[in-house]
Scaffold this motif. Sequence first.
Motif, PDB file in Angstrom:
ATOM      1  N   ASN A 203      29.054  82.100 -20.277  1.00 58.14           N
ATOM      2  CA  ASN A 203      28.063  81.090 -20.543  1.00 58.14           C
ATOM      3  C   ASN A 203      27.292  80.409 -19.087  1.00 58.14           C
ATOM      4  O   ASN A 203      26.400  80.014 -19.136  1.00 58.14           O
ATOM      5  CB  ASN A 203      28.657  80.057 -21.212  1.00 58.14           C
ATOM      6  CG  ASN A 203      28.113  80.256 -22.706  1.00 58.14           C
ATOM      7  OD1 ASN A 203      29.353  80.516 -23.553  1.00 58.14           O
ATOM      8  ND2 ASN A 203      27.178  80.408 -23.052  1.00 58.14           N
ATOM      9  N   ASP A 207      23.582  79.573 -19.192  1.00 57.60           N
ATOM     10  CA  ASP A 207      23.077  78.310 -19.123  1.00 57.60           C
ATOM     11  C   ASP A 207      22.495  77.929 -17.826  1.00 57.60           C
ATOM     12  O   ASP A 207      21.702  77.295 -17.896  1.00 57.60           O
ATOM     13  CB  ASP A 207      24.653  77.763 -18.887  1.00 57.60           C
ATOM     14  CG  ASP A 207      24.561  76.045 -18.612  1.00 57.60           C
ATOM     15  OD1 ASP A 207      23.610  75.563 -19.075  1.00 57.60           O
ATOM     16  OD2 ASP A 207      25.527  75.447 -18.233  1.00 57.60           O
ATOM     17  N   ASP A 486      26.340  78.037 -28.096  1.00 61.32           N
ATOM     18  CA  ASP A 486      27.048  79.227 -27.770  1.00 61.32           C
ATOM     19  C   ASP A 486      28.605  78.776 -27.236  1.00 61.32           C
ATOM     20  O   ASP A 486      28.755  77.581 -27.564  1.00 61.32           O
ATOM     21  CB  ASP A 486      26.404  79.847 -26.642  1.00 61.32           C
ATOM     22  CG  ASP A 486      27.002  81.582 -26.318  1.00 61.32           C
ATOM     23  OD1 ASP A 486      28.051  81.660 -26.908  1.00 61.32           O
ATOM     24  OD2 ASP A 486      26.279  82.174 -25.697  1.00 61.32           O
ATOM     25  N   ASP A 488      29.482  77.610 -24.585  1.00 59.52           N
ATOM     26  CA  ASP A 488      29.235  76.550 -23.731  1.00 59.52           C
ATOM     27  C   ASP A 488      29.296  75.233 -24.367  1.00 59.52           C
ATOM     28  O   ASP A 488      29.541  74.227 -23.700  1.00 59.52           O
ATOM     29  CB  ASP A 488      27.975  76.478 -22.619  1.00 59.52           C
ATOM     30  CG  ASP A 488      26.738  76.598 -23.549  1.00 59.52           C
ATOM     31  OD1 ASP A 488      26.845  76.817 -24.646  1.00 59.52           O
ATOM     32  OD2 ASP A 488      25.712  76.326 -23.098  1.00 59.52           O
TER      33      ASP A 488
END
Lengths: 566, 108
Positions: A203, A207, A486, A488
């Motif tokens: 991630n 991100d 997701d 994250d």
Amino acid sequence: MWMIELPPFIPFFLGALILLFTRGMLRSAIMIAIPIVSAIHLSMIPEGIHLQFTFLDYQLAPYRVDKLSIMFGYVFHIAALIGIIYSLHLRDTMQQVSAMLYAGSALGAVFAGDLLTLFIFWELLAFTSVFLIWARRTQRSYDAGMRYLIIQVLSGVILLVGTLFYAYENKTLAFDYIGLDSVAGWLILIAFGIKCAFPIAHNWLTDTYPEATVTGTVFLSAFTTKVAVYALARAYPGAEILIYIGAAMTCFPIFFAVIENDLRRVLAYSLINQVGFMVVGIGIGTALAINGAVSHAFNDVIFKGLLFMSMGAVLHMTGRINGSDLGGLYKTMPKTTILCIVGAASISAFPLFSGFVSKSMVMSAAIEEGFDWIWLMLLFASAGVFHHAGIKIPYFAFFAHDSGIRANDPPNNMLLAMAIAAALCIAIGIYPQALYSLLPYDTGYNPYDATHVLAQTQLLCFSALAFVWLNLKGLYPPELRSTNLDLDWIYRRAIPNALQQMFSAIWQADRALWDSLKLRLNIYLSYFSGKNNRLSILLSRNYPSGSMAMWVAVVLATYLFLSFIE
Amino acid sequence: MKDEKKYLFDNPKNVKRLLHILYVCCALLVVLDFVIHRHTMHDLEKLWAFYPLYGFISCVVLVIVATWMRTFLMRSEDYYYNPTETDINNDSLNNNALNKEGEHHVDD
């Protein structure tokens, strides 16, 4: 030979220093000259270890050139040059200097012949690249950069611990085949895996890359993950677990890519998908598979860079990057549209484009070694990557519904950088032998046989047909302004929330405890005072202590007086 | 806007043309399957029109699954910085332990 055998990171680091003291045209000229001169220099260097010294009983080799490292060395020079040309219009010293340092760190890492040097450049990669994210100068990019830095540094720390274990077990720091039969091997694999965006650890990529600057993302997409691919190819060729990890990496991001609105985040997901093909190749570990992995890394740097550049151009010119806000840009950005389509065709592995000549090697290797299910997954991922990167990106940015935006093509330096990348994509696709001659093994592979070409074209055309059919039926998910959760979410929402809950519970318990203690104390105090009241009726009940002192003084004075009388 | 130049795909005929080219290509490719002798490495490849079918079906499955994923993954655009009411409700559906606002008090 007249020249000194300098490791390629040195010109880049020196260049970054010089950039600090130059301005304008001179600075631009120096920035362009450095990767060109350094690449020419590199091409004259013979294979072998060119720099070596002893440090605390360990042999360090900060500059080792062999077939594997030089391949990455070349492509990093190309990526640096393209990225620099793309960012020539910038007047931002922070970005230019950190991009230079970042490219230098990547080169340092691929030519590192020992684990300690690798660790140093591994951490430098993180610290130099984070400024490309922060250079956007928004709260979002600052937060994303922080998360990026924490994860990248964590990877470095794990690498260091693994290195210490490795040095203890093997009495050497040489960075060669490591394998998975020791704790050190697993630790180092985890460290590489984090940078390589293995599932669960992926991630940081999706991100942060979309939060970086227009030009920063182009640099970011080229170096960090490819350094990790290089490190895996050197240390873990043939590790079977990588096949399954890689296959997962090719498949799961495409689902997220289909519903993602931010087009640069779509590309970030597809970056994971492409790295997955490389990881599978490394896991299979045959000569053909390793060749496929390495050449795919080479091509991916160029075509993924091209795609990020074209989306960067869109962001730069319109200020928007969400699929829901864009559309119809082909009308006023025709050059960008064509260049983007070249990148899209390359990543989708159309015959005559660069992706085809490298991805097919990994696929062939998977089928040759009898990994049937893996082969089917890769085939699915190939269809999927065409769907989300090959069609979705150009379609929603440049075609689809007309958004009414009439932005022009970007500045010439951006177009030039994209044109160079596009030319390379096509050149490698048409004449793959040039690329193959650089590869670590000689397998005599020919991608252009009728079977391969037909199969791939069929797969892609029918994927396109599926897209058309879904669109006509209205089944294709529309681009919506949204955030998709997701993993994250776990560290951005769940853990902070859980901590908040935990602390509020702790504070509540703490308060209740103190309240009950205070209550107890009050009860005891009133108990004692009540008792005292009952004991001392005459002197203490209603009189202050001052009166007591006065009475004592009176008694003493009377006593004194009496003693005088006698 | 009314005087604006007509662009390539403003004319629906051109879109139709492009689609027809695609359809013809697809048909041709399936026909080529019979013409070209392919040396296959895998049993599945011997199936009639394996690659076209696989490509088509996998893309449809991909899109349908991804659309379904939206039902539980999608939040508002500013979810992480400024979540809306629906976001909070969605989250507490997924995880009841989270987001009960007002339970913690400022220490007095």
